[in-house]
Design an enzyme around this catalytic site. Structure first.
Site, short mmCIF file in Angstrom:
data_model
loop_
_atom_site.label_atom_id
_atom_site.label_comp_id
_atom_site.label_asym_id
_atom_site.label_seq_id
_atom_site.Cartn_x
_atom_site.Cartn_y
_atom_site.Cartn_z
N LYS A 196 -37.99 34.43 64.62
CA LYS A 196 -38.33 34.92 63.28
C LYS A 196 -37.85 33.94 62.21
O LYS A 196 -38.58 33.60 61.27
CB LYS A 196 -37.69 36.29 63.07
CG LYS A 196 -37.73 36.81 61.64
CD LYS A 196 -39.13 37.08 61.17
CE LYS A 196 -39.11 37.77 59.81
NZ LYS A 196 -40.46 38.03 59.30
N CYS A 250 -38.78 36.84 52.86
CA CYS A 250 -38.85 36.17 54.16
C CYS A 250 -38.66 34.67 54.01
O CYS A 250 -37.61 34.12 54.32
CB CYS A 250 -40.19 36.47 54.84
SG CYS A 250 -40.33 38.16 55.46
#
Length: 396
Positions: A196, A250
């Site tokens: 991720k 993010c």
């Protein structure tokens, strides 16, 4: 656990596939709205799905967990200090479900997390419930969706799933297969956590290259939009579009999870973060200088339209938005100029008074495009205005 930009769509999607879901959030207003079938975020098509699953009883919200068979942690992981990840929300959500856990249950973290977080949470669980050691399935499965296209991507994107052991990985894959049509890729928890962080750090580096090109082209008197278009004609070149920085929870955040843990090794990742942060400062200085020039040339203070606050086009998400920081800095250096702030995707802002985009464009002497919202592209170029196009509305 968590009904934000990822948790709520995930809960709704699972409920649409005949899974009975309890959505838990610490904000009573979010719980009340969800139970009323009212969406508290902006995501195309999601409101209709929410009403359907609330009406048919497959989804309800609560401020506290309930006994379930699977628990998903989808809460924020903010910073503490200087870009050091804070996993206290993940820990708090984990501790909240510990009393409800039973043998055979599935526990999954979806929140972006530093490497080793899943193991840390597993240790906390087993410290509190030692009788469950070896009897729970614990895994990490990061989301990888694009705001504005979440409904499609939650179902069709591939997922990386890493358990603390092979049985946990298999159990988590069994669950996600109920609604994910993309391929499920099995690994271990630490690799899934790093995956991720790697995905978003890679994007950050690529954006930094485009933003650095825009700085160079500004000095060289070159149209960066034309340059990138031409360079991308090469069969193995695919340069992204520059902007006023990088935002969102993010890409603007995840690289720090790597650089804080591995400062000696993560040189390129750290440099990319610095470039993208600097781009926002550079944009603010460009606007302030344009305002000073206008005042000198016209003997009056300009009206300035700051077009867009969200971190990317056509969404209402303002988290880590470079536009927000730019607007704040311009206002601080405005010397009493009139600043019009535009964000068509939110009804109100807790700091800025918002102006309709057409009114702001018509009124302003200086127009600053910070976010490439679709409505802005219908505006005509006006040679009588000073236009600072940081996001490629006119590609000039």
């Amino acid at each position: 656990m968590g009904l934000g930009y990822i948790g709520l769509p995930t809960a709704i999607t699972a409920a649409m596939h005949d899974i009975t879901v309890v959505g838990v959030d610490v904000n009573p207003a979010v719980v009340e709205k969800t139970n009323a079938g009212v969406l508290h975020i902006v995501e195309p098509g999601l409101a209709e799905m929410l009403r359907k699953v609330v009406d048919n009883g497959t989804l309800h919200a609560s401020t506290i967990p309930e006994i379930s068979d699977a628990y998903f942690i989808v809460v924020p992981t903010p910073f503490k200090g200087k870009h050091e990840p804070d996993i206290s929300f993940v820990e708090a959500a984990t501790r909240a479900v510990i009393p409800f856990l039973k043998e055979g249950d599935l526990y999954v973290i979806e929140s972006t997390s530093p490497i080793g977080t899943t193991e840390i949470m597993a240790n906390i669980i087993f410290q509190e419930r030692p009788e469950l050691k070896g009897k729970l399935h614990i895994a990490y499965c990061p989301e990888r969706v694009l705001p504005g296209n979440v409904i499609y991507e939650l179902v069709h994107n591939d997922r990386v799933i890493g358990g603390i052991d092979e049985a946990s990985t298999a159990k988590a894959m069994e669950f996600y297969s109920k609604f994910v049509q993309g391929e499920l890729h099995a690994t271990n928890a630490r690799t899934a956590e790093m995956c991720k962080l790697t995905e978003n750090s890679s994007r950050d580096v690529q954006i930094a290259f485009a933003n650095e090109l825009s700085l160079i082209c500004d000095r060289a008197g070159i149209n960066v939009w034309e340059l990138i278009r031409l360079a991308n004609k090469h069969p193995r070149v695919n340069i992204l579009q520059p902007g006023c920085g990088v935002g969102g929870h993010c890409i603007a955040v995840d690289p720090y999870f790597i650089t804080s843990a591995y400062p000696t090794e993560a040189k390129l990742i750290a440099d990319a973060r610095a470039v993208n942060n600097y781009k926002a400062e550079w944009c603010a200085e460009k606007v302030i200088n344009a305002m000073l020039r206008f005042e000198i040339e016209h003997s009056r203070k300009p009206v300035v339209a700051m077009m867009g606050v969200a971190f990317k086009p056509d969404i209402d998400d303002l988290r880590e938005s470079p536009a927000n920081a730019i607007i704040s800095k311009v206002m601080q250096g405005s010397n009493n100029s009139r600043i019009l702030v535009v964000e068509p995707n939110v009804k109100e802002h807790h700091v800025f008074k918002l102006t309709p985009y057409q009114e702001a464009y018509r009124t302003a002497d200086i127009v600053v495009f910070l976010t490439a919202h679709t409505p802005f592209r219908s505006l005509p170029w006006d040679d009588n205005k000073v236009i600072l196009d940081f996001c490629g509305i006119f590609k000039r």
